[in-house]
Design a protein around this motif. Structure first.
Motif, PDB file in Angstrom:
ATOM      1  N   TYR A 184       0.787  -1.315  -0.090  1.00 48.25           N
ATOM      2  CA  TYR A 184       0.013   0.005  -0.119  1.00 48.25           C
ATOM      3  C   TYR A 184       0.693   1.108  -0.087  1.00 48.25           C
ATOM      4  CZ  TYR A 184      -4.238  -2.488   0.177  1.00 48.25           C
ATOM      5  OH  TYR A 184      -5.240  -3.678  -0.174  1.00 48.25           O
ATOM      6  N   ASN A 189      -2.618   7.274  11.074  1.00 45.34           N
ATOM      7  CA  ASN A 189      -3.236   5.887  11.307  1.00 45.34           C
ATOM      8  C   ASN A 189      -2.385   5.056  11.913  1.00 45.34           C
ATOM      9  OD1 ASN A 189      -6.013   6.374  10.522  1.00 45.34           O
ATOM     10  ND2 ASN A 189      -5.200   6.975   8.626  1.00 45.34           N
ATOM     11  N   ARG A 217      -8.726   0.235  17.444  1.00 44.14           N
ATOM     12  CA  ARG A 217      -7.855  -1.213  17.128  1.00 44.14           C
ATOM     13  C   ARG A 217      -7.149  -1.487  18.367  1.00 44.14           C
ATOM     14  NH1 ARG A 217      -7.376  -4.576  12.670  1.00 44.14           N
ATOM     15  NH2 ARG A 217      -7.482  -2.616  11.321  1.00 44.14           N
ATOM     16  N   TRP A 231     -14.095   5.277   5.676  1.00 45.05           N
ATOM     17  CA  TRP A 231     -14.479   4.716   7.000  1.00 45.05           C
ATOM     18  C   TRP A 231     -15.364   5.882   7.575  1.00 45.05           C
ATOM     19  CZ3 TRP A 231     -12.817   0.824   9.963  1.00 45.05           C
ATOM     20  CH2 TRP A 231     -12.128  -0.205   9.237  1.00 45.05           C
ATOM     21  N   ARG A 235      -3.684 -12.034   7.438  1.00 41.86           N
ATOM     22  CA  ARG A 235      -3.022 -12.172   6.514  1.00 41.86           C
ATOM     23  C   ARG A 235      -2.164 -13.244   6.510  1.00 41.86           C
ATOM     24  NH1 ARG A 235      -0.619  -5.461   6.804  1.00 41.86           N
ATOM     25  NH2 ARG A 235      -2.933  -4.640   6.381  1.00 41.86           N
ATOM     26  N   ARG A 266      -3.804  -6.817  12.021  1.00 42.57           N
ATOM     27  CA  ARG A 266      -3.869  -7.026  10.885  1.00 42.57           C
ATOM     28  C   ARG A 266      -3.252  -8.134  10.296  1.00 42.57           C
ATOM     29  NH1 ARG A 266      -3.729  -1.490   7.539  1.00 42.57           N
ATOM     30  NH2 ARG A 266      -1.209  -1.734   7.943  1.00 42.57           N
TER      31      ARG A 266
HETATM   32  O1  TEU Z   1      -6.968   0.872   4.929  1.00 42.32           O
HETATM   33  C1  TEU Z   1      -7.423   2.026   5.764  1.00 42.32           C
HETATM   34  C2  TEU Z   1      -7.629   2.262   7.112  1.00 42.32           C
HETATM   35  O2  TEU Z   1      -7.592   3.215   7.593  1.00 42.32           O
HETATM   36  C3  TEU Z   1      -7.468   1.133   7.837  1.00 42.32           C
HETATM   37  O3  TEU Z   1      -7.895   0.049   7.812  1.00 42.32           O
HETATM   38  C4  TEU Z   1      -6.205   1.272   8.808  1.00 42.32           C
HETATM   39  O4  TEU Z   1      -5.347   0.376   7.883  1.00 42.32           O
HETATM   40  C5  TEU Z   1      -6.067   0.823   9.967  1.00 42.32           C
HETATM   41  O5  TEU Z   1      -5.706  -0.508  10.288  1.00 42.32           O
HETATM   42  C6  TEU Z   1      -7.106   1.401  11.083  1.00 42.32           C
HETATM   43  O6  TEU Z   1      -6.925   0.804  12.147  1.00 42.32           O
HETATM   44  C7  TEU Z   1      -6.431   0.937   3.859  1.00 42.32           C
HETATM   45  C8  TEU Z   1      -5.794  -0.247   3.572  1.00 42.32           C
HETATM   46  O7  TEU Z   1      -6.660  -1.039   3.318  1.00 42.32           O
HETATM   47  C9  TEU Z   1      -4.570  -0.806   4.471  1.00 42.32           C
HETATM   48  O8  TEU Z   1      -4.142  -2.032   4.374  1.00 42.32           O
HETATM   49  C10 TEU Z   1      -3.447   0.335   4.535  1.00 42.32           C
HETATM   50  O9  TEU Z   1      -2.680   0.026   5.242  1.00 42.32           O
HETATM   51  C11 TEU Z   1      -4.025   1.885   4.316  1.00 42.32           C
HETATM   52  O10 TEU Z   1      -5.215   1.923   3.577  1.00 42.32           O
HETATM   53  C12 TEU Z   1      -3.137   2.733   3.824  1.00 42.32           C
HETATM   54  O11 TEU Z   1      -2.988   2.646   2.255  1.00 42.32           O
END
Ligand code: TEU
Ligand code: CA
Length: 531
Positions: free
Chosen positions: A62, A142, A277, A242, A401, A397
């Motif tokens: 990402y 984040n 989280r 989100w 995975r 996460r």
């Molecule tokens: O995720 C966006 C996001 O804000 C959350 O899922 C974040 O990963 C975090 O876990 C919140 O607790 C997307 C993608 O799905 C993620 O894998 C990437 O890390 C993120 O964007 C950045 O590109």
């Protein structure tokens, strides 16, 4: 077909963890090709492939360093094109992951941008002067810490809403927008059918007014992508957003507005959380169903739902909301029935169709995810190491995975080498080979659910009505002018009395055998009834 995305059943592949063919411990494109028959057999017709572009891998892809090239760890462009043609042969479409809120700091644009204030790429990113010798504002990344990183060369800060190796692109710059449009066309011209759009609501910001996402120009930007790139190709999109309400989602997905086909909503994934989280509380099944029903009602007839239970940012649903032991099969199949018989496009995350469970992490060196690794020092202020590992085993996460176990061998048939992340601990028992062989298996039930969803117009397009939802038992209806069905689910490990009787010959699918009338539900029982 008009609105083909409404008849898609999408399977998400997280390439790093799917199937490794050269023994380096990392899944690859030849691995995906080797499993296309498995996916065809499952019944899906679309694949969403998480990022496989050139990337230093700070956030597992990402963080993209080159939008137009496949990372050599996954294969070559020839491999990719061959994969696409093999998918076509099987009637499977491909969605790519569009990650355009940020790039990698190793992307050529950023390497140029950071060189000097007058570099032609300077305005591709978001740079600000220090304020009183500090960060321009107090925004948090984040992935822990400040969202601003100081760069000595030009004595300014750049913005990164995720890791500091993921600088945010400046969408105010028309050149950036044009680059993205061109890049999308590049993949569409190659035969890709659409995109899953990563954190797409963050692309518009208003920094001076403290707005870090859902900014004033969001709809304008997405409409532009739609007009310039997507529409001419009849491409499908699913936006990752989100915290939006159904009303806000309708804005993004209303067909007249020409923006996105659908968005993921994650409200149900927050059910039972006591904080962000790593703060899970007791799961509340009635609330879960209530939230899903709210979205069914909210988008009905205008927008369109993306039906999602798991993804690469979530732990396995059985650990959180189902049962990993005695009722693993029953709870996995019940959850599938509950969610995928609703109105919308199903998204199945790799391994979900096998009822996979989270691995148990014992120490930090078993963990890989940047979010967890960065959060660790902060969590240590509150918990001891053992407790943190318990939390990581339930909510990091890395849980979703973990590599896919294809068979019962030591490395689960995922790789001949050392997998980049540990497999779940019961992979000798819970794996694809066992599931394919078994008469009663999560995989075989998923096949039935997918078939029913795809072939039945009432399940595809019919209206939704929640009939009852109490004490972990829910009943909803799907109906149109011709047909009416009820979906009955027991979301707990106890038996439950029903206040109506179901004749055996009206049941079209259940995760328990049935031969006589039903007046009581078994633990995690699901039933689909034709009225
Ligand atoms: O995720 C966006 C996001 O804000 C959350 O899922 C974040 O990963 C975090 O876990 C919140 O607790 C997307 C993608 O799905 C993620 O894998 C990437 O890390 C993120 O964007 C950045 O590109
Ligand atoms: Ca490999």
């Amino acid at each position: 077909m008009e609105n083909w995305y409404k008849e898609a059943v999408v399977y998400q592949i997280y390439p790093k963890s799917f199937c490794d063919t050269n023994g380096d411990g990392i899944g690859d494109i030849p691995g995906i090709i080797s499993k296309l028959d498995y996916l065809k057999e499952l019944g899906i017709n679309t694949i969403w492939l998480s990022p496989c572009y050139v990337s230093p891998g700070d956030d597992n892809g990402y963080d993209i360093a080159d939008y137009r090239t496949i990372d050599p760890v996954y294969g070559t462009m020839e491999d990719f094109k061959f994969m696409l043609s093999e998918m076509n042969k099987r009637g499977i479409k491909l969605l790519m992951d569009l990650v355009v809120n940020h790039t990698s700091d190793e992307h050529e644009w950023f390497c140029e941008s950071r060189k000097s204030k007058d570099n032609p790429y300077r305005d591709y990113y978001i740079w600000r002067d220090p304020v009183d010798g500090h960060e321009p504002n107090d925004w948090k990344s984040n992935f822990s810490g400040s969202a601003w990183e100081y760069d000595e060369t030009t004595e300014q800060y750049y913005l990164h809403l995720f890791s500091k190796k993921q600088p945010d692109l400046n969408w105010e710059n028309p050149k950036v927008r044009q680059e993205i449009v061109d890049m999308m066309k590049y993949w569409l011209d190659m035969g890709v059918s659409g995109f899953r759009c990563d954190v797409i609501n963050l692309i518009s910001k208003d920094i001076e007014n403290n707005v870090s996402g859902d900014g004033p120009r969001l709809h304008e930007y997405i409409h532009l992508l739609n007009r310039e790139a997507l529409s001419p190709y009849d491409a499908m999109t699913v936006g990752e957003v989100w915290g939006l309400s159904p009303e806000e989602s309708l804005m993004l997905t209303h067909p007249d507005r020409e923006e996105l086909s659908m968005v993921f909503q994650f409200e149900h994934m927050g059910v039972g959380r006591t904080g962000g989280r790593f703060y899970l509380g007791e799961f509340e099944p009635d609330k879960y169903v209530e939230v899903l029903a709210k979205w069914q009602k909210g988008l009905n007839g205008i927008g369109w739902n993306a039906l999602c239970v798991e993804n690469h940012d979530q732990s396995r649903c059985l650990n959180r909301i189902g049962n990993t032991d005695k009722y693993r099969y029953e709870s996995a199949t019940m959850i599938a029935t509950l969610v995928y018989m609703m109105q919308g496009t199903p998204y199945i995350f790799q391994g979900q169709e096998l009822g996979l469970i989270n691995p148990v992490f014992h120490s930090l060196d078993e963990c890989r995810d940047i979010e967890a690794l960065n959060a660790y020092p902060e969590l240590l202020k509150e918990f001891d190491e053992k407790e943190i590992m318990r939390r990581f085993s339930g909510d990091s996460r890395d849980c979703g995975r973990a590599p896919i176990p294809w068979d019962a061998s030591e490395k689960g048939g995922f790789s001949e080498g050392e997998p980049w992340l540990k497999l779940h601990d019961r992979h000798r028992e819970i794996n694809a080979e066992n599931d394919l062989k078994a008469e009663k298996s999560v995989y075989n039930y998923y096949k039935e659910i997918i078939k029913l969803h795809r072939e039945n117009k009432t399940f595809l397009y019919g209206d939704f009505e929640l009939i009852s939802n109490k004490d972990a038992v829910s009943v909803y209806k799907r109906y149109d002018k011709e047909n009416s069905y009820r979906v009955v689910c027991n979301f707990c490990a106890d038996k439950r009395e029903l206040d109506f009787v179901i004749p055996a010959d009206s049941v079209i699918l259940s995760n328990y055998p049935f031969d006589k009338e039903i007046s009581e539900l078994n633990p995690y029982q699901a039933l689909i009834i034709k009225d």
